[in-house]
Write a protein that holds these residues in place. Structure first.
Motif, PDB file in Angstrom:
ATOM      1  N   THR A  98       8.051   8.600  -3.861  1.00 55.80           N
ATOM      2  CA  THR A  98       6.992   7.638  -3.574  1.00 55.80           C
ATOM      3  C   THR A  98       7.424   6.798  -2.362  1.00 55.80           C
ATOM      4  OG1 THR A  98       6.959   7.412  -5.965  1.00 55.80           O
ATOM      5  CG2 THR A  98       5.459   6.008  -4.739  1.00 55.80           C
ATOM      6  N   GLN A 150       0.880  -1.167   0.000  1.00 58.34           N
ATOM      7  CA  GLN A 150       0.000   0.000   0.000  1.00 58.34           C
ATOM      8  C   GLN A 150       0.918   1.217   0.000  1.00 58.34           C
ATOM      9  OE1 GLN A 150      -2.459   0.455   3.520  1.00 58.34           O
ATOM     10  NE2 GLN A 150      -3.894   1.800   2.483  1.00 58.34           N
ATOM     11  N   LEU A 151       0.714   2.128  -0.940  1.00 58.07           N
ATOM     12  CA  LEU A 151       1.601   3.296  -1.059  1.00 58.07           C
ATOM     13  C   LEU A 151       0.981   4.518  -0.398  1.00 58.07           C
ATOM     14  CD1 LEU A 151       2.892   2.971  -4.761  1.00 58.07           C
ATOM     15  CD2 LEU A 151       3.893   2.051  -2.664  1.00 58.07           C
ATOM     16  N   ASN A 152       1.835   5.437   0.008  1.00 59.74           N
ATOM     17  CA  ASN A 152       1.360   6.696   0.573  1.00 59.74           C
ATOM     18  C   ASN A 152       0.813   7.614  -0.512  1.00 59.74           C
ATOM     19  OD1 ASN A 152       1.729   6.622   3.453  1.00 59.74           O
ATOM     20  ND2 ASN A 152       3.926   6.457   3.036  1.00 59.74           N
ATOM     21  N   TYR A 153      -0.022   8.534  -0.108  1.00 61.76           N
ATOM     22  CA  TYR A 153      -0.575   9.567  -0.983  1.00 61.76           C
ATOM     23  C   TYR A 153       0.590  10.280  -1.680  1.00 61.76           C
ATOM     24  CZ  TYR A 153      -3.592  13.479  -2.329  1.00 61.76           C
ATOM     25  OH  TYR A 153      -4.295  14.419  -3.040  1.00 61.76           O
ATOM     26  N   ALA A 154       0.525  10.376  -3.016  1.00 63.60           N
ATOM     27  CA  ALA A 154       1.650  10.937  -3.772  1.00 63.60           C
ATOM     28  C   ALA A 154       1.625  12.465  -3.757  1.00 63.60           C
ATOM     29  CB  ALA A 154       1.610  10.426  -5.203  1.00 63.60           C
ATOM     30  N   LYS A 155       2.802  13.071  -3.561  1.00 65.76           N
ATOM     31  CA  LYS A 155       2.939  14.533  -3.603  1.00 65.76           C
ATOM     32  C   LYS A 155       4.065  14.897  -4.550  1.00 65.76           C
ATOM     33  CE  LYS A 155       1.373  15.057   1.123  1.00 65.76           C
ATOM     34  NZ  LYS A 155       1.796  15.104   2.519  1.00 65.76           N
ATOM     35  N   PRO A 156       3.949  16.028  -5.257  1.00 68.66           N
ATOM     36  CA  PRO A 156       5.018  16.426  -6.182  1.00 68.66           C
ATOM     37  C   PRO A 156       6.347  16.579  -5.428  1.00 68.66           C
ATOM     38  CG  PRO A 156       3.089  17.824  -6.467  1.00 68.66           C
ATOM     39  CD  PRO A 156       2.850  17.013  -5.238  1.00 68.66           C
ATOM     40  N   ASN A 157       7.405  16.149  -6.052  1.00 66.42           N
ATOM     41  CA  ASN A 157       8.761  16.316  -5.513  1.00 66.42           C
ATOM     42  C   ASN A 157       9.017  15.612  -4.179  1.00 66.42           C
ATOM     43  OD1 ASN A 157       9.137  18.015  -7.794  1.00 66.42           O
ATOM     44  ND2 ASN A 157       8.162  19.671  -6.639  1.00 66.42           N
ATOM     45  N   VAL A 158       8.139  14.700  -3.819  1.00 67.90           N
ATOM     46  CA  VAL A 158       8.372  13.851  -2.645  1.00 67.90           C
ATOM     47  C   VAL A 158       8.455  12.416  -3.159  1.00 67.90           C
ATOM     48  CG1 VAL A 158       7.439  13.034  -0.446  1.00 67.90           C
ATOM     49  CG2 VAL A 158       7.055  15.415  -1.158  1.00 67.90           C
ATOM     50  N   ILE A 175       6.268   3.655   0.667  1.00 64.81           N
ATOM     51  CA  ILE A 175       5.374   2.546   1.023  1.00 64.81           C
ATOM     52  C   ILE A 175       4.740   2.811   2.376  1.00 64.81           C
ATOM     53  CG2 ILE A 175       5.389   0.104   1.675  1.00 64.81           C
ATOM     54  CD1 ILE A 175       7.419  -0.350  -0.616  1.00 64.81           C
ATOM     55  N   LYS A 176       3.410   2.689   2.438  1.00 66.60           N
ATOM     56  CA  LYS A 176       2.676   2.889   3.684  1.00 66.60           C
ATOM     57  C   LYS A 176       2.701   1.582   4.485  1.00 66.60           C
ATOM     58  CE  LYS A 176      -1.900   4.571   5.143  1.00 66.60           C
ATOM     59  NZ  LYS A 176      -3.179   5.094   4.641  1.00 66.60           N
ATOM     60  N   SER A 190      -0.014  10.369  -9.719  1.00 65.96           N
ATOM     61  CA  SER A 190      -1.242  10.884  -9.103  1.00 65.96           C
ATOM     62  C   SER A 190      -0.988  12.147  -8.282  1.00 65.96           C
ATOM     63  CB  SER A 190      -1.910   9.803  -8.249  1.00 65.96           C
ATOM     64  OG  SER A 190      -1.079   9.459  -7.154  1.00 65.96           O
ATOM     65  N   ALA A 191       0.277  12.514  -8.083  1.00 61.96           N
ATOM     66  CA  ALA A 191       0.586  13.774  -7.370  1.00 61.96           C
ATOM     67  C   ALA A 191       0.100  14.957  -8.204  1.00 61.96           C
ATOM     68  CB  ALA A 191       2.088  13.867  -7.115  1.00 61.96           C
ATOM     69  N   ARG A 192      -0.258  16.038  -7.538  1.00 57.46           N
ATOM     70  CA  ARG A 192      -0.809  17.202  -8.254  1.00 57.46           C
ATOM     71  C   ARG A 192       0.302  18.077  -8.808  1.00 57.46           C
ATOM     72  NH1 ARG A 192      -6.329  18.054  -6.871  1.00 57.46           N
ATOM     73  NH2 ARG A 192      -6.945  16.661  -5.196  1.00 57.46           N
ATOM     74  N   TYR A 193       0.856  17.654  -9.927  1.00 58.43           N
ATOM     75  CA  TYR A 193       1.874  18.473 -10.588  1.00 58.43           C
ATOM     76  C   TYR A 193       1.193  19.664 -11.248  1.00 58.43           C
ATOM     77  CZ  TYR A 193       5.079  14.623  -9.827  1.00 58.43           C
ATOM     78  OH  TYR A 193       5.852  13.667  -9.234  1.00 58.43           O
ATOM     79  N   ASP A 217      -4.714   2.816  -3.355  1.00 60.99           N
ATOM     80  CA  ASP A 217      -3.266   2.747  -3.149  1.00 60.99           C
ATOM     81  C   ASP A 217      -2.730   1.366  -2.818  1.00 60.99           C
ATOM     82  OD1 ASP A 217      -4.387   2.525  -0.650  1.00 60.99           O
ATOM     83  OD2 ASP A 217      -3.809   4.542  -0.018  1.00 60.99           O
ATOM     84  N   SER A 218      -3.581   0.333  -2.866  1.00 61.57           N
ATOM     85  CA  SER A 218      -3.103  -1.024  -2.547  1.00 61.57           C
ATOM     86  C   SER A 218      -2.928  -1.816  -3.833  1.00 61.57           C
ATOM     87  CB  SER A 218      -4.095  -1.736  -1.621  1.00 61.57           C
ATOM     88  OG  SER A 218      -4.131  -1.083  -0.379  1.00 61.57           O
ATOM     89  N   TYR A 219      -1.677  -2.040  -4.187  1.00 62.81           N
ATOM     90  CA  TYR A 219      -1.345  -2.696  -5.456  1.00 62.81           C
ATOM     91  C   TYR A 219      -1.165  -4.190  -5.251  1.00 62.81           C
ATOM     92  CZ  TYR A 219      -0.916   2.035  -7.104  1.00 62.81           C
ATOM     93  OH  TYR A 219      -1.206   3.330  -7.435  1.00 62.81           O
ATOM     94  N   HIS A 234       2.255   5.237  -9.644  1.00 63.00           N
ATOM     95  CA  HIS A 234       1.500   5.834  -8.529  1.00 63.00           C
ATOM     96  C   HIS A 234       1.860   7.309  -8.357  1.00 63.00           C
ATOM     97  CE1 HIS A 234      -0.634   5.852  -4.669  1.00 63.00           C
ATOM     98  NE2 HIS A 234       0.411   6.472  -4.144  1.00 63.00           N
ATOM     99  N   GLN A 235       3.134   7.614  -8.554  1.00 61.54           N
ATOM    100  CA  GLN A 235       3.619   8.990  -8.375  1.00 61.54           C
ATOM    101  C   GLN A 235       2.939   9.972  -9.343  1.00 61.54           C
ATOM    102  OE1 GLN A 235       5.408  10.007  -5.858  1.00 61.54           O
ATOM    103  NE2 GLN A 235       5.601  12.122  -6.555  1.00 61.54           N
ATOM    104  N   GLN A 267       5.539   2.023  -8.658  1.00 58.63           N
ATOM    105  CA  GLN A 267       5.736   3.189  -7.782  1.00 58.63           C
ATOM    106  C   GLN A 267       5.817   4.473  -8.609  1.00 58.63           C
ATOM    107  OE1 GLN A 267       8.314   2.972  -4.431  1.00 58.63           O
ATOM    108  NE2 GLN A 267       7.916   0.826  -4.016  1.00 58.63           N
TER     109      GLN A 267
END
Lengths: 212, 212
Positions: free
Chosen positions: A206, A196-204, A208-209, B99-102, B186-188, B96-97, B93
């Motif tokens: 990826t 399960q991955l964490n919520y994706a944010k730009p420039n952070v 694993i949660k 999905s970040a708000r670029y 988010d669960s792959y 998934h990335q 991964q």
């Protein structure tokens, strides 16, 4: 290789249908339970189900053209209620068998060896063997003119599942639930949780949660 | 346990969204490639994709409310073309990335380390890392009034994949293709082919077509 639209059109019909059905990959697989006018239970396997929204909690499904004659759609329209029931490896062959064209009035529960399960104040039958059972009420029917399919939208009314299938963040663990999936019309797959991955944010990077 | 509609309404918002999103199980997961007005490549991860019909070959997808501002939907509307690209464990991964708000104008290909891939006479970019690449043309946009989502229907124009992924009957082997799936947001999950079953007929026992 490249398959063009022209080569798709020239393919043998069943080969082409099998290819197109399987091409996009895994699908949400559910047994749909309904009840007919004369009180007969009906259950059928569907793989054209999708999440439509969380608030309100809505699920969509697609019926093929000529589904007006289909017991499931007829029953949903008449009663306004139906159930989704997940499929596990222990009864997937019985679930697949519900796709046979039984005559109206036959219960696929009986014919396929599945067990119907009712709760108070909800008309449609659940599948006892399923580990996740969802009760839905019909919200909207949208005809899709481009190919005469029908989209049925339902609202989640009640959910039956074991508490230990829900992770602390609300996430349902389908590996624990034993839920399987399908590609195409007939290839059944079991699954294995990667992470399960964490919520994706730009420039952070990826991250694993929860790893499994 | 039983979750009622009332208890759904009283749940903490994010917990409820996570629960509802993950409840129905596995979804069709694709990277969607588009190109913007000024020629920027765009790629985003989507899991609300479903088979709509084989002849013509149509795939549907759902965009959330307020997606008008979303680059992917804007680009599909403007150009009429987009791509679906499957996701494998080797780059999930990075997928998934996306999905970040670029910010608009950023290419998620560059930001997330994915490789764009173009073919002649098709405007939208594919994802080079994907083992199954589908080129689509926009057919219809249907607003879904019950929750302000938008359904986008596309026709399959071209398909790029290795010939050895297609079984003799036309069935695409997603285990060979390495396609993964997702439950919730988010669960792959990787998959394992159980069996391909034969077409079901009333009063004929379910049987295995191909065992793996």
């Amino acid at each position: 290789m490249e398959i063009t639209r022209t080569s798709l059109q020239q393919m043998e019909k069943r080969y082409c249908a099998t290819l197109i059905n399987s091409l996009p990959g895994f699908k949400c697989l559910q047994l749909v339970g309904t009840i007919s006018e004369n009180g007969h239970s009906n259950v059928g396997i569907f793989n054209s189900i999708f999440h439509l929204g969380a608030s309100p909690a809505l699920l969509g499904m697609i019926f093929r053209p000529q589904s007006e004659d289909h017991d499931t759609l007829k029953n949903i329209k008449r009663t306004g209620y139906y159930t989704f029931n997940n499929i596990t490896e222990s009864f997937y062959q019985k679930a697949h068998q519900t796709s046979a064209r039984y005559t109206s009035g036959c219960s696929e529960f009986v014919e396929c060896g599945l067990t119907e399960y009712f709760i108070t104040d909800f008309e449609a039958p659940f599948v006892a063997e399923s580990t996740i059972k969802i009760a839905l009420s019909l919200q909207e029917i949208i005809p899709i003119n481009v190919n005469q399919t029908t989209m049925v939208i339902g609202k989640i009314e009640r959910v039956l599942l074991s508490e230990d299938l829900i992770e602390p963040d609300g996430n349902v663990n389908h590996q624990k639930a034993g839920t399987i999936t399908v590609a195409g019309l007939d290839s059944y797959y079991s699954t294995n949780l990667i992470a399960q991955l964490n919520y994706a944010k730009p420039n952070v990077p990826t991250s694993i949660k929860t790893e499994f």
